[in-house]
Design an enzyme around this catalytic site. Structure first.
Site, PDB file in Angstrom:
ATOM      1  N   ARG A  78       0.854  -1.187   0.000  1.00  0.00           N
ATOM      2  CA  ARG A  78       0.000   0.000   0.000  1.00  0.00           C
ATOM      3  C   ARG A  78       0.887   1.232   0.000  1.00  0.00           C
ATOM      4  NH1 ARG A  78      -2.651  -3.344   3.513  1.00  0.00           N
ATOM      5  NH2 ARG A  78      -4.793  -3.854   2.992  1.00  0.00           N
ATOM      6  N   SER A 142       6.669  -5.334   7.258  1.00  0.00           N
ATOM      7  CA  SER A 142       5.998  -6.305   8.133  1.00  0.00           C
ATOM      8  C   SER A 142       6.824  -7.551   8.434  1.00  0.00           C
ATOM      9  CB  SER A 142       4.682  -6.716   7.483  1.00  0.00           C
ATOM     10  OG  SER A 142       3.932  -5.576   7.197  1.00  0.00           O
ATOM     11  N   ASP A 196       4.852  -3.360  11.048  1.00  0.00           N
ATOM     12  CA  ASP A 196       3.409  -3.081  10.945  1.00  0.00           C
ATOM     13  C   ASP A 196       2.693  -3.053  12.300  1.00  0.00           C
ATOM     14  OD1 ASP A 196       3.839  -5.827  11.112  1.00  0.00           O
ATOM     15  OD2 ASP A 196       2.249  -6.360   9.706  1.00  0.00           O
TER      16      ASP A 196
HETATM   17  C1  BGC Z   1       6.421 -10.916  11.105  1.00  0.00           C
HETATM   18  C2  BGC Z   1       6.143  -9.676  11.930  1.00  0.00           C
HETATM   19  C3  BGC Z   1       4.892  -9.006  11.408  1.00  0.00           C
HETATM   20  C4  BGC Z   1       3.742  -9.996  11.378  1.00  0.00           C
HETATM   21  C5  BGC Z   1       2.450  -9.404  10.882  1.00  0.00           C
HETATM   22  C6  BGC Z   1       5.196 -11.814  11.038  1.00  0.00           C
HETATM   23  O1  BGC Z   1       5.414 -12.866  10.154  1.00  0.00           O
HETATM   24  O2  BGC Z   1       7.480 -11.649  11.695  1.00  0.00           O
HETATM   25  O3  BGC Z   1       7.231  -8.797  11.886  1.00  0.00           O
HETATM   26  O4  BGC Z   1       4.588  -7.933  12.251  1.00  0.00           O
HETATM   27  O5  BGC Z   1       4.082 -11.080  10.539  1.00  0.00           O
HETATM   28  O6  BGC Z   1       2.542  -8.923   9.593  1.00  0.00           O
END
Ligand code: BGC
Length: 447
Positions: A78, A142, A196
Protein backbone atom coordinates in the site's frame (compact mmCIF):
# COMPACT_ATOMS: atom_id res chain seq x y z
CA UNK A 1 -19.35 -33.89 16.86
CA UNK A 2 -22.10 -36.33 16.02
CA UNK A 3 -21.56 -36.69 12.26
CA UNK A 4 -22.82 -40.27 12.16
CA UNK A 5 -22.48 -43.40 14.25
CA UNK A 6 -19.15 -44.58 12.77
CA UNK A 7 -17.01 -45.28 15.89
CA UNK A 8 -13.72 -44.81 13.99
CA UNK A 9 -14.82 -41.44 12.81
CA UNK A 10 -16.09 -40.48 16.28
CA UNK A 11 -12.74 -41.52 17.73
CA UNK A 12 -10.86 -39.44 15.14
CA UNK A 13 -13.00 -36.38 15.79
CA UNK A 14 -12.69 -36.72 19.52
CA UNK A 15 -8.86 -36.83 19.35
CA UNK A 16 -8.97 -33.84 17.05
CA UNK A 17 -10.99 -31.95 19.64
CA UNK A 18 -8.33 -32.68 22.27
CA UNK A 19 -5.47 -31.82 19.93
CA UNK A 20 -6.86 -28.36 19.17
CA UNK A 21 -8.10 -27.58 22.67
CA UNK A 22 -6.70 -24.55 24.50
CA UNK A 23 -8.09 -24.82 28.02
CA UNK A 24 -7.91 -22.03 30.56
CA UNK A 25 -5.07 -23.88 32.31
CA UNK A 26 -3.21 -24.24 29.02
CA UNK A 27 -3.57 -20.49 28.51
CA UNK A 28 -2.33 -19.75 32.04
CA UNK A 29 0.72 -21.93 31.45
CA UNK A 30 1.30 -20.20 28.15
CA UNK A 31 1.17 -16.77 29.81
CA UNK A 32 3.78 -17.79 32.41
CA UNK A 33 6.07 -19.09 29.65
CA UNK A 34 5.43 -15.96 27.59
CA UNK A 35 6.54 -13.77 30.49
CA UNK A 36 9.70 -15.80 30.92
CA UNK A 37 10.51 -15.49 27.22
CA UNK A 38 9.75 -11.73 27.30
CA UNK A 39 12.12 -11.31 30.25
CA UNK A 40 14.88 -13.22 28.48
CA UNK A 41 14.32 -11.36 25.21
CA UNK A 42 14.47 -7.95 26.90
CA UNK A 43 17.72 -8.98 28.56
CA UNK A 44 19.18 -9.99 25.18
CA UNK A 45 19.35 -13.65 26.22
CA UNK A 46 18.29 -16.49 23.89
CA UNK A 47 14.50 -16.47 23.63
CA UNK A 48 11.80 -17.26 21.11
CA UNK A 49 10.53 -13.70 21.70
CA UNK A 50 13.12 -11.31 20.31
CA UNK A 51 11.63 -8.17 21.94
CA UNK A 52 13.07 -5.78 19.37
CA UNK A 53 13.62 -2.12 20.34
CA UNK A 54 12.03 0.22 17.80
CA UNK A 55 13.08 3.74 18.87
CA UNK A 56 9.47 4.83 18.44
CA UNK A 57 7.95 6.66 21.38
CA UNK A 58 4.39 7.35 22.49
CA UNK A 59 2.60 10.01 20.41
CA UNK A 60 0.95 12.84 22.34
CA UNK A 61 -1.88 13.16 19.84
CA UNK A 62 -1.06 16.84 19.28
CA UNK A 63 1.61 16.38 16.62
CA UNK A 64 0.80 17.82 13.22
CA UNK A 65 2.30 17.02 9.86
CA UNK A 66 2.01 14.84 6.81
CA UNK A 67 3.92 11.99 5.30
CA UNK A 68 3.70 9.53 2.47
CA UNK A 69 3.87 5.90 3.45
CA UNK A 70 4.87 2.67 1.78
CA UNK A 71 3.57 -0.46 3.46
CA UNK A 72 4.96 -3.86 2.53
CA UNK A 73 2.67 -6.45 4.10
CA UNK A 74 2.53 -10.18 3.51
CA UNK A 75 0.00 -9.98 0.67
CA UNK A 76 -0.28 -6.36 -0.45
CA UNK A 77 1.74 -3.23 -0.95
CA UNK A 78 0.00 0.00 0.00
CA UNK A 79 1.16 3.48 -0.78
CA UNK A 80 -0.64 6.45 0.70
CA UNK A 81 -0.51 9.87 2.15
CA UNK A 82 -1.48 10.64 5.72
CA UNK A 83 -2.02 13.94 7.49
CA UNK A 84 -2.03 14.28 11.30
CA UNK A 85 -4.31 17.11 12.39
CA UNK A 86 -2.89 17.72 15.86
CA UNK A 87 -6.11 16.53 17.53
CA UNK A 88 -5.69 12.79 17.38
CA UNK A 89 -7.06 12.36 13.90
CA UNK A 90 -5.18 11.03 10.89
CA UNK A 91 -6.63 11.76 7.52
CA UNK A 92 -5.77 9.39 4.71
CA UNK A 93 -5.72 11.52 1.59
CA UNK A 94 -5.28 8.54 -0.69
CA UNK A 95 -4.29 4.90 -0.52
CA UNK A 96 -3.34 2.65 -3.42
CA UNK A 97 -3.20 -1.07 -2.94
CA UNK A 98 -1.25 -3.43 -5.17
CA UNK A 99 -1.47 -7.18 -4.72
CA UNK A 100 2.04 -8.51 -4.30
CA UNK A 101 2.82 -10.92 -7.14
CA UNK A 102 3.72 -14.30 -5.61
CA UNK A 103 6.91 -14.39 -7.70
CA UNK A 104 8.22 -11.34 -5.84
CA UNK A 105 8.36 -13.36 -2.62
CA UNK A 106 11.33 -15.30 -4.00
CA UNK A 107 12.70 -12.78 -6.52
CA UNK A 108 16.02 -10.99 -6.11
CA UNK A 109 16.44 -8.15 -3.63
CA UNK A 110 16.77 -5.70 -6.52
CA UNK A 111 13.51 -6.92 -8.07
CA UNK A 112 11.66 -6.65 -4.76
CA UNK A 113 12.87 -3.15 -3.93
CA UNK A 114 12.46 -1.95 -7.53
CA UNK A 115 8.87 -3.18 -7.35
CA UNK A 116 8.33 -1.18 -4.14
CA UNK A 117 9.97 1.94 -5.60
CA UNK A 118 7.76 1.49 -8.68
CA UNK A 119 4.63 1.53 -6.48
CA UNK A 120 5.78 4.82 -4.90
CA UNK A 121 6.66 6.31 -8.27
CA UNK A 122 3.25 5.40 -9.74
CA UNK A 123 1.45 6.81 -6.73
CA UNK A 124 3.23 10.15 -7.07
CA UNK A 125 2.53 10.31 -10.80
CA UNK A 126 -1.13 9.34 -10.49
CA UNK A 127 -1.83 11.70 -7.61
CA UNK A 128 -0.24 14.70 -9.26
CA UNK A 129 2.47 14.78 -6.60
CA UNK A 130 5.13 14.45 -9.23
CA UNK A 131 6.56 17.90 -8.71
CA UNK A 132 9.97 16.61 -7.68
CA UNK A 133 9.58 18.42 -4.38
CA UNK A 134 11.13 16.56 -1.47
CA UNK A 135 8.63 14.23 0.18
CA UNK A 136 8.86 12.40 3.49
CA UNK A 137 8.14 8.70 3.22
CA UNK A 138 7.48 6.35 6.12
CA UNK A 139 8.35 2.71 5.42
CA UNK A 140 6.12 0.10 7.07
CA UNK A 141 7.84 -3.24 6.85
CA UNK A 142 6.00 -6.31 8.13
CA UNK A 143 8.96 -8.43 9.10
CA UNK A 144 11.33 -8.56 12.10
CA UNK A 145 13.78 -5.67 12.15
CA UNK A 146 16.87 -5.15 14.26
CA UNK A 147 16.75 -1.37 14.51
CA UNK A 148 19.49 0.92 15.72
CA UNK A 149 17.42 4.04 15.11
CA UNK A 150 14.09 5.10 13.67
CA UNK A 151 15.78 5.46 10.31
CA UNK A 152 17.45 2.13 9.78
CA UNK A 153 16.90 -1.52 10.47
CA UNK A 154 18.29 -4.83 9.39
CA UNK A 155 15.98 -7.69 8.45
CA UNK A 156 16.40 -10.40 11.09
CA UNK A 157 14.80 -13.13 8.97
CA UNK A 158 12.01 -13.46 6.45
CA UNK A 159 8.65 -14.89 7.46
CA UNK A 160 5.29 -15.59 5.72
CA UNK A 161 6.84 -17.53 2.84
CA UNK A 162 9.25 -14.79 1.69
CA UNK A 163 12.67 -16.08 0.69
CA UNK A 164 14.20 -13.13 -1.25
CA UNK A 165 17.97 -13.64 -0.98
CA UNK A 166 20.38 -10.88 -0.05
CA UNK A 167 18.09 -8.99 2.34
CA UNK A 168 18.53 -10.80 5.67
CA UNK A 169 21.07 -8.84 7.72
CA UNK A 170 20.83 -5.83 5.39
CA UNK A 171 19.45 -2.37 6.14
CA UNK A 172 16.11 -2.29 4.32
CA UNK A 173 16.06 1.52 4.34
CA UNK A 174 19.34 1.60 2.40
CA UNK A 175 17.92 -0.95 -0.06
CA UNK A 176 14.77 1.13 -0.57
CA UNK A 177 16.73 4.36 -0.87
CA UNK A 178 18.90 2.82 -3.59
CA UNK A 179 15.83 1.57 -5.48
CA UNK A 180 14.18 5.01 -5.28
CA UNK A 181 17.41 6.54 -6.61
CA UNK A 182 17.34 4.10 -9.55
CA UNK A 183 13.93 5.63 -10.34
CA UNK A 184 15.30 9.14 -10.09
CA UNK A 185 13.50 9.66 -6.79
CA UNK A 186 16.46 10.84 -4.73
CA UNK A 187 14.26 13.65 -3.40
CA UNK A 188 12.28 11.25 -1.23
CA UNK A 189 13.48 11.27 2.36
CA UNK A 190 12.78 8.09 4.27
CA UNK A 191 11.58 9.56 7.54
CA UNK A 192 10.84 6.44 9.56
CA UNK A 193 10.98 2.68 9.42
CA UNK A 194 8.36 0.79 11.41
CA UNK A 195 7.15 -2.78 11.68
CA UNK A 196 3.41 -3.08 10.94
CA UNK A 197 2.48 -3.88 14.56
CA UNK A 198 4.44 -0.81 15.65
CA UNK A 199 2.60 1.36 13.13
CA UNK A 200 -0.74 0.01 14.30
CA UNK A 201 0.05 0.86 17.92
CA UNK A 202 1.32 4.33 16.99
CA UNK A 203 -1.85 5.02 14.98
CA UNK A 204 -4.05 3.70 17.81
CA UNK A 205 -2.34 5.74 20.50
CA UNK A 206 -2.22 8.93 18.43
CA UNK A 207 -6.03 8.75 18.55
CA UNK A 208 -6.38 7.50 22.13
CA UNK A 209 -3.80 7.66 24.94
CA UNK A 210 -5.38 4.58 26.58
CA UNK A 211 -4.14 2.49 23.67
CA UNK A 212 -1.12 0.51 24.79
CA UNK A 213 -0.95 -2.63 22.68
CA UNK A 214 -0.73 -3.05 18.90
CA UNK A 215 -1.66 -6.39 17.33
CA UNK A 216 -1.66 -7.75 13.78
CA UNK A 217 -3.94 -10.67 12.97
CA UNK A 218 -3.66 -11.10 9.22
CA UNK A 219 -1.40 -13.08 6.91
CA UNK A 220 1.06 -13.06 9.80
CA UNK A 221 0.67 -12.19 13.45
CA UNK A 222 2.59 -10.02 15.89
CA UNK A 223 2.25 -7.53 18.72
CA UNK A 224 4.08 -4.62 20.30
CA UNK A 225 3.64 -2.51 23.43
CA UNK A 226 5.18 0.39 25.34
CA UNK A 227 8.04 -0.68 27.56
CA UNK A 228 9.96 1.41 30.06
CA UNK A 229 13.40 1.88 28.55
CA UNK A 230 15.15 0.92 31.79
CA UNK A 231 13.59 -2.55 31.43
CA UNK A 232 15.05 -3.00 27.96
CA UNK A 233 18.32 -4.36 29.29
CA UNK A 234 19.51 -5.25 25.81
CA UNK A 235 19.81 -1.48 25.16
CA UNK A 236 22.93 -0.45 26.99
CA UNK A 237 24.41 2.95 27.56
CA UNK A 238 22.81 6.20 26.67
CA UNK A 239 19.14 5.44 26.20
CA UNK A 240 16.91 8.28 27.27
CA UNK A 241 14.57 7.57 30.18
CA UNK A 242 11.03 7.02 29.11
CA UNK A 243 9.13 4.53 27.04
CA UNK A 244 9.79 2.89 23.75
CA UNK A 245 7.66 0.59 21.64
CA UNK A 246 9.03 -2.94 21.81
CA UNK A 247 8.24 -5.27 18.94
CA UNK A 248 7.53 -8.62 20.62
CA UNK A 249 7.63 -10.72 17.40
CA UNK A 250 5.23 -13.09 19.12
CA UNK A 251 4.74 -15.16 15.97
CA UNK A 252 7.96 -16.94 16.87
CA UNK A 253 6.84 -17.96 20.39
CA UNK A 254 7.52 -21.67 20.60
CA UNK A 255 6.67 -22.91 24.10
CA UNK A 256 3.47 -24.43 22.81
CA UNK A 257 1.77 -27.79 22.73
CA UNK A 258 2.10 -28.60 19.03
CA UNK A 259 -0.15 -31.35 17.69
CA UNK A 260 0.67 -33.71 14.78
CA UNK A 261 -0.98 -31.32 12.30
CA UNK A 262 1.20 -28.46 13.48
CA UNK A 263 4.27 -30.63 13.02
CA UNK A 264 3.16 -31.67 9.55
CA UNK A 265 2.52 -28.08 8.54
CA UNK A 266 5.77 -26.80 10.04
CA UNK A 267 7.82 -29.38 8.15
CA UNK A 268 6.32 -28.17 4.85
CA UNK A 269 7.37 -24.54 5.34
CA UNK A 270 10.49 -22.60 4.31
CA UNK A 271 11.13 -21.67 7.92
CA UNK A 272 10.57 -25.00 9.70
CA UNK A 273 11.02 -24.74 13.47
CA UNK A 274 10.34 -21.00 13.46
CA UNK A 275 7.20 -18.86 13.79
CA UNK A 276 5.43 -21.69 15.63
CA UNK A 277 2.72 -19.52 17.18
CA UNK A 278 2.17 -17.73 13.87
CA UNK A 279 1.63 -21.11 12.21
CA UNK A 280 -1.19 -21.81 14.68
CA UNK A 281 -2.84 -18.40 14.46
CA UNK A 282 -2.35 -16.50 11.25
CA UNK A 283 -4.26 -16.35 7.99
CA UNK A 284 -1.39 -17.74 5.97
CA UNK A 285 -1.64 -21.10 7.74
CA UNK A 286 -5.19 -21.66 9.02
CA UNK A 287 -6.52 -22.99 5.73
CA UNK A 288 -3.59 -25.34 5.35
CA UNK A 289 -4.07 -26.78 8.85
CA UNK A 290 -7.74 -27.49 8.13
CA UNK A 291 -6.85 -28.92 4.73
CA UNK A 292 -4.30 -31.32 6.23
CA UNK A 293 -6.93 -32.66 8.62
CA UNK A 294 -9.62 -32.99 5.95
CA UNK A 295 -7.32 -34.73 3.48
CA UNK A 296 -6.03 -37.17 6.09
CA UNK A 297 -9.55 -38.00 7.27
CA UNK A 298 -10.63 -38.57 3.67
CA UNK A 299 -7.60 -40.77 2.93
CA UNK A 300 -8.44 -42.87 6.00
CA UNK A 301 -11.97 -43.34 4.67
CA UNK A 302 -13.47 -41.43 7.60
CA UNK A 303 -14.84 -38.55 5.55
CA UNK A 304 -15.97 -37.60 2.05
CA UNK A 305 -16.42 -41.15 0.73
CA UNK A 306 -17.61 -40.90 -2.86
CA UNK A 307 -17.06 -37.14 -2.95
CA UNK A 308 -14.65 -35.33 -5.26
CA UNK A 309 -12.13 -33.58 -3.04
CA UNK A 310 -9.50 -32.86 -5.70
CA UNK A 311 -9.96 -29.14 -4.99
CA UNK A 312 -8.27 -29.52 -1.61
CA UNK A 313 -5.66 -32.07 -2.66
CA UNK A 314 -2.74 -29.70 -3.16
CA UNK A 315 -0.85 -27.80 -0.44
CA UNK A 316 -2.28 -24.36 0.32
CA UNK A 317 -5.34 -25.04 -1.85
CA UNK A 318 -7.48 -23.96 1.09
CA UNK A 319 -7.14 -20.32 2.13
CA UNK A 320 -8.32 -18.61 5.31
CA UNK A 321 -10.81 -16.67 3.16
CA UNK A 322 -12.39 -19.97 2.02
CA UNK A 323 -12.45 -21.19 5.60
CA UNK A 324 -14.30 -18.04 6.59
CA UNK A 325 -16.92 -18.76 3.95
CA UNK A 326 -17.19 -22.44 4.92
CA UNK A 327 -17.87 -21.83 8.62
CA UNK A 328 -21.04 -19.88 7.88
CA UNK A 329 -22.15 -21.65 4.72
CA UNK A 330 -25.20 -23.91 4.35
CA UNK A 331 -22.94 -26.05 2.13
CA UNK A 332 -19.53 -25.98 3.86
CA UNK A 333 -17.98 -28.73 1.73
CA UNK A 334 -19.10 -26.98 -1.45
CA UNK A 335 -17.68 -23.74 -0.09
CA UNK A 336 -14.20 -25.25 -0.05
CA UNK A 337 -14.65 -26.77 -3.51
CA UNK A 338 -15.54 -30.36 -2.51
CA UNK A 339 -18.23 -31.77 -4.76
CA UNK A 340 -20.85 -34.37 -3.90
CA UNK A 341 -20.26 -34.52 -0.14
CA UNK A 342 -23.01 -35.98 2.06
CA UNK A 343 -24.60 -33.31 4.30
CA UNK A 344 -23.20 -35.01 7.42
CA UNK A 345 -19.72 -34.81 5.90
CA UNK A 346 -20.28 -31.16 5.12
CA UNK A 347 -21.09 -30.60 8.78
CA UNK A 348 -17.82 -32.28 9.76
CA UNK A 349 -15.87 -30.11 7.29
CA UNK A 350 -17.38 -26.98 8.87
CA UNK A 351 -16.61 -28.31 12.34
CA UNK A 352 -12.95 -28.88 11.40
CA UNK A 353 -12.68 -25.36 9.96
CA UNK A 354 -14.18 -23.92 13.13
CA UNK A 355 -11.96 -26.01 15.38
CA UNK A 356 -8.80 -24.67 13.76
CA UNK A 357 -10.05 -21.07 13.82
CA UNK A 358 -11.29 -21.22 17.42
CA UNK A 359 -7.89 -22.45 18.59
CA UNK A 360 -6.24 -19.60 16.65
CA UNK A 361 -8.49 -17.01 18.27
CA UNK A 362 -8.03 -18.45 21.77
CA UNK A 363 -4.25 -18.48 21.35
CA UNK A 364 -4.38 -14.88 20.12
CA UNK A 365 -6.50 -13.98 23.17
CA UNK A 366 -4.03 -15.70 25.50
CA UNK A 367 -1.09 -13.90 23.87
CA UNK A 368 -2.86 -10.55 24.29
CA UNK A 369 -3.52 -11.42 27.93
CA UNK A 370 0.18 -12.21 28.34
CA UNK A 371 1.39 -8.85 27.02
CA UNK A 372 -1.22 -6.86 28.95
CA UNK A 373 -0.50 -8.65 32.22
CA UNK A 374 3.25 -8.14 31.73
CA UNK A 375 2.75 -4.40 32.27
CA UNK A 376 -0.35 -4.54 34.46
CA UNK A 377 -0.42 -7.85 36.34
CA UNK A 378 -3.70 -7.22 38.14
CA UNK A 379 -5.49 -5.36 35.38
CA UNK A 380 -5.75 -2.24 37.47
CA UNK A 381 -6.47 0.01 34.50
CA UNK A 382 -8.26 -0.13 31.19
CA UNK A 383 -6.43 -1.12 28.01
CA UNK A 384 -7.19 -0.40 24.39
CA UNK A 385 -5.73 -2.87 21.93
CA UNK A 386 -5.24 -1.48 18.42
CA UNK A 387 -5.73 -4.33 15.95
CA UNK A 388 -5.33 -4.59 12.21
CA UNK A 389 -5.60 -7.59 9.93
CA UNK A 390 -8.07 -9.60 7.91
CA UNK A 391 -8.64 -12.37 10.46
CA UNK A 392 -9.73 -9.94 13.12
CA UNK A 393 -11.75 -7.92 10.68
CA UNK A 394 -13.48 -10.62 8.73
CA UNK A 395 -13.24 -14.13 10.17
CA UNK A 396 -16.63 -15.03 11.65
CA UNK A 397 -16.45 -15.36 15.43
CA UNK A 398 -12.71 -14.63 15.67
CA UNK A 399 -12.94 -11.61 17.94
CA UNK A 400 -15.70 -13.19 20.05
CA UNK A 401 -13.49 -16.22 20.69
CA UNK A 402 -10.54 -13.98 21.60
CA UNK A 403 -12.80 -12.12 24.00
CA UNK A 404 -14.10 -15.35 25.52
CA UNK A 405 -10.50 -16.41 26.27
CA UNK A 406 -9.89 -13.08 28.04
CA UNK A 407 -13.08 -13.57 30.08
CA UNK A 408 -11.99 -17.05 31.13
CA UNK A 409 -8.61 -15.68 32.18
CA UNK A 410 -9.58 -12.39 33.83
CA UNK A 411 -13.25 -12.77 34.73
CA UNK A 412 -15.21 -9.47 34.86
CA UNK A 413 -11.97 -7.44 34.68
CA UNK A 414 -11.73 -8.51 31.02
CA UNK A 415 -14.38 -5.86 30.33
CA UNK A 416 -11.62 -3.28 30.84
CA UNK A 417 -9.87 -4.49 27.68
CA UNK A 418 -11.18 -2.99 24.48
CA UNK A 419 -10.33 -4.20 20.98
CA UNK A 420 -10.19 -1.38 18.49
CA UNK A 421 -9.88 -1.97 14.78
CA UNK A 422 -7.33 0.35 13.17
CA UNK A 423 -7.85 0.02 9.45
CA UNK A 424 -4.66 0.57 7.39
CA UNK A 425 -2.98 0.85 10.78
CA UNK A 426 0.47 -0.16 9.63
CA UNK A 427 0.95 2.41 6.83
CA UNK A 428 -0.95 5.18 8.55
CA UNK A 429 0.89 4.40 11.80
CA UNK A 430 4.29 4.46 10.10
CA UNK A 431 3.37 7.97 8.97
CA UNK A 432 2.50 8.80 12.60
CA UNK A 433 5.90 7.45 13.68
CA UNK A 434 7.57 9.63 11.02
CA UNK A 435 5.77 12.80 12.13
CA UNK A 436 6.22 12.12 15.86
CA UNK A 437 9.92 11.37 15.38
CA UNK A 438 12.23 9.63 17.85
CA UNK A 439 10.90 10.28 21.35
CA UNK A 440 13.49 8.17 23.11
CA UNK A 441 16.44 9.71 21.39
CA UNK A 442 20.05 9.66 22.37
CA UNK A 443 20.12 5.90 22.26
CA UNK A 444 20.76 5.42 18.58
CA UNK A 445 23.10 2.54 18.12
CA UNK A 446 22.96 1.60 21.78
CA UNK A 447 20.94 -1.58 21.44
C1 BGC B 1 6.42 -10.92 11.10
C2 BGC B 1 6.14 -9.68 11.93
C3 BGC B 1 4.89 -9.01 11.41
C4 BGC B 1 3.74 -10.00 11.38
C5 BGC B 1 2.45 -9.40 10.88
C6 BGC B 1 5.20 -11.81 11.04
O1 BGC B 1 5.41 -12.87 10.15
O2 BGC B 1 7.48 -11.65 11.69
O3 BGC B 1 7.23 -8.80 11.89
O4 BGC B 1 4.59 -7.93 12.25
O5 BGC B 1 4.08 -11.08 10.54
O6 BGC B 1 2.54 -8.92 9.59
Amino acid sequence: MNGDADPCREGFLSSLRDEFLVSRDDARGMIADFHEEMRRGLAGRPSSLSMLPTFAGRPRGTERGRSLFLDLGGTNVRVGQAALDGQGRVELAAVERTVLPRTIMSASATELFDFLAGCVDRFLLERGLDDRRPHDLAFAFSFPLEQSSLLSGRLVNWTKGFTVPGVTGEDVVALLRAALARRGREGIRIAALANDAVGTLAAGSYADPACDLGVILGTGTNACYYERTERIERCRGDVAVGEMIVNVEWGNFDRLRANPWDELLDRSTHNAGRQRLEKMISGMYLGELARLVIVKAAAAGLLLRGANHAAVATPHALTAERLAVAVRSADPAGAVGIEGAAPADGAVVAWICRLVAVRAARLAGAAIAAVISWRDANLERGHVVAIDGSLFERFPGFRENMREMLRELFGPRAAGIEFRRVRDGSGMGAAVVAVVGPRTGGGAGAC
